[in-house]
Design a protein around this motif. Sequence first.
Motif, short mmCIF file in Angstrom:
data_model
loop_
_atom_site.label_atom_id
_atom_site.label_comp_id
_atom_site.label_asym_id
_atom_site.label_seq_id
_atom_site.Cartn_x
_atom_site.Cartn_y
_atom_site.Cartn_z
N UNK A 17 -37.65 -39.42 25.44
CA UNK A 17 -38.20 -40.56 24.70
C UNK A 17 -37.27 -41.00 23.58
N UNK A 18 -36.77 -40.04 22.79
CA UNK A 18 -35.93 -40.39 21.64
C UNK A 18 -34.48 -40.67 22.01
N UNK A 19 -34.00 -40.06 23.08
CA UNK A 19 -32.62 -40.28 23.48
C UNK A 19 -31.64 -39.77 22.43
N UNK A 20 -30.56 -40.57 22.21
CA UNK A 20 -29.52 -40.15 21.26
C UNK A 20 -29.53 -40.99 19.99
N UNK A 21 -30.72 -41.29 19.50
CA UNK A 21 -30.88 -42.11 18.29
C UNK A 21 -30.25 -41.43 17.07
N UNK A 22 -29.88 -42.26 16.10
CA UNK A 22 -29.53 -41.80 14.77
C UNK A 22 -30.72 -42.09 13.87
N UNK A 23 -31.26 -41.06 13.22
CA UNK A 23 -32.52 -41.24 12.49
C UNK A 23 -32.51 -40.54 11.14
N UNK A 24 -33.36 -41.04 10.26
CA UNK A 24 -33.76 -40.30 9.07
C UNK A 24 -35.06 -39.59 9.42
N UNK A 25 -35.33 -38.45 8.80
CA UNK A 25 -36.58 -37.74 9.06
C UNK A 25 -37.27 -37.41 7.75
N UNK A 26 -38.57 -37.24 7.83
CA UNK A 26 -39.34 -36.73 6.69
C UNK A 26 -40.22 -35.60 7.18
N UNK A 27 -40.42 -34.58 6.36
CA UNK A 27 -41.30 -33.46 6.68
C UNK A 27 -42.54 -33.57 5.81
N UNK A 28 -43.70 -33.62 6.45
CA UNK A 28 -44.96 -33.81 5.74
C UNK A 28 -45.89 -32.64 6.00
N UNK A 29 -46.83 -32.44 5.06
CA UNK A 29 -47.90 -31.47 5.27
C UNK A 29 -47.60 -30.06 4.85
N UNK A 30 -46.36 -29.77 4.46
CA UNK A 30 -45.99 -28.41 4.14
C UNK A 30 -44.87 -28.43 3.10
N UNK A 31 -44.94 -27.56 2.12
CA UNK A 31 -43.88 -27.44 1.12
C UNK A 31 -42.77 -26.56 1.68
N UNK A 32 -41.55 -27.08 1.66
CA UNK A 32 -40.40 -26.38 2.24
C UNK A 32 -39.34 -26.10 1.19
N UNK A 33 -38.66 -24.97 1.34
CA UNK A 33 -37.48 -24.73 0.52
C UNK A 33 -36.32 -25.50 1.14
N UNK A 34 -35.22 -25.63 0.40
CA UNK A 34 -34.06 -26.32 0.94
C UNK A 34 -33.53 -25.61 2.17
N UNK A 35 -33.54 -24.27 2.15
CA UNK A 35 -33.06 -23.51 3.29
C UNK A 35 -33.93 -23.75 4.53
#
Length: 228
Positions: A41-59
């Motif tokens: 579905x996504x193929x070889x797109x270039x995208x920005x992403x966001x992570x929601x719903x959970x607190x993440x460390x940089x690692x």
Amino acid sequence: MKNTVILKSYKDGIAIYLDDTLEFEQLCLDLAQKFRDSARFFGDMQVAVSFEGRTLTQEEENILVDTITSSSRLQVLCVIGKDAGLQNQFSNAAETARYFAQKSANGDDGQFYRGSLKDGQILETEGSIVILGSVEEGCSIISTKDIIVLGRLAGNAYAGGDGRDHHFIAALEMTPQKLKIGDFKYKTKESRLWAGRLRKGQPQMACVRNGEIQMQSITKELLNELPV
């Protein structure tokens, strides 16, 4: 079965909703499977992403990005912060990332650094540099020319080490401790105001105007005014 990873696709971006109760290792496995299932579905797109719903460390954030790219043909340009109006954020962030990646690739002295600066790291470079990651608090990036951070700039950045003040510092999320361009410094006490004034996820550029460092939101119109 509970859906632990939910994807919402936008033009230029993907919002990824993560279960906040699952062990991180299992979450990575579920994320990998989700993107393998969606690869066609996504193929070889270039995208920005966001992570929601959970607190993440940089690692953890870096591990998730690596999981996405290894489980699909996607190229993750950058990670944006959590905020309203995701479509505009994705478009602005993706446009900014593409522009500065092209600018660095076309230049004779442009460099890329993949990864985030953390734990007090200091990176010095001749020429302009694009950081494919973040600069955490207590870390410093020093360049003789321009600095572009395709992530969060929360530490210190010193551009224009060649003594010229026409250089700039750009970041997808700008909450720095200290900035310096040429001989111009941004006062530390004022920089604290940026965290409350700047909208998280909005790309920003610092440059010298009228004898002081000023901040501008990066728009397509501003990018069009800059030489490639």
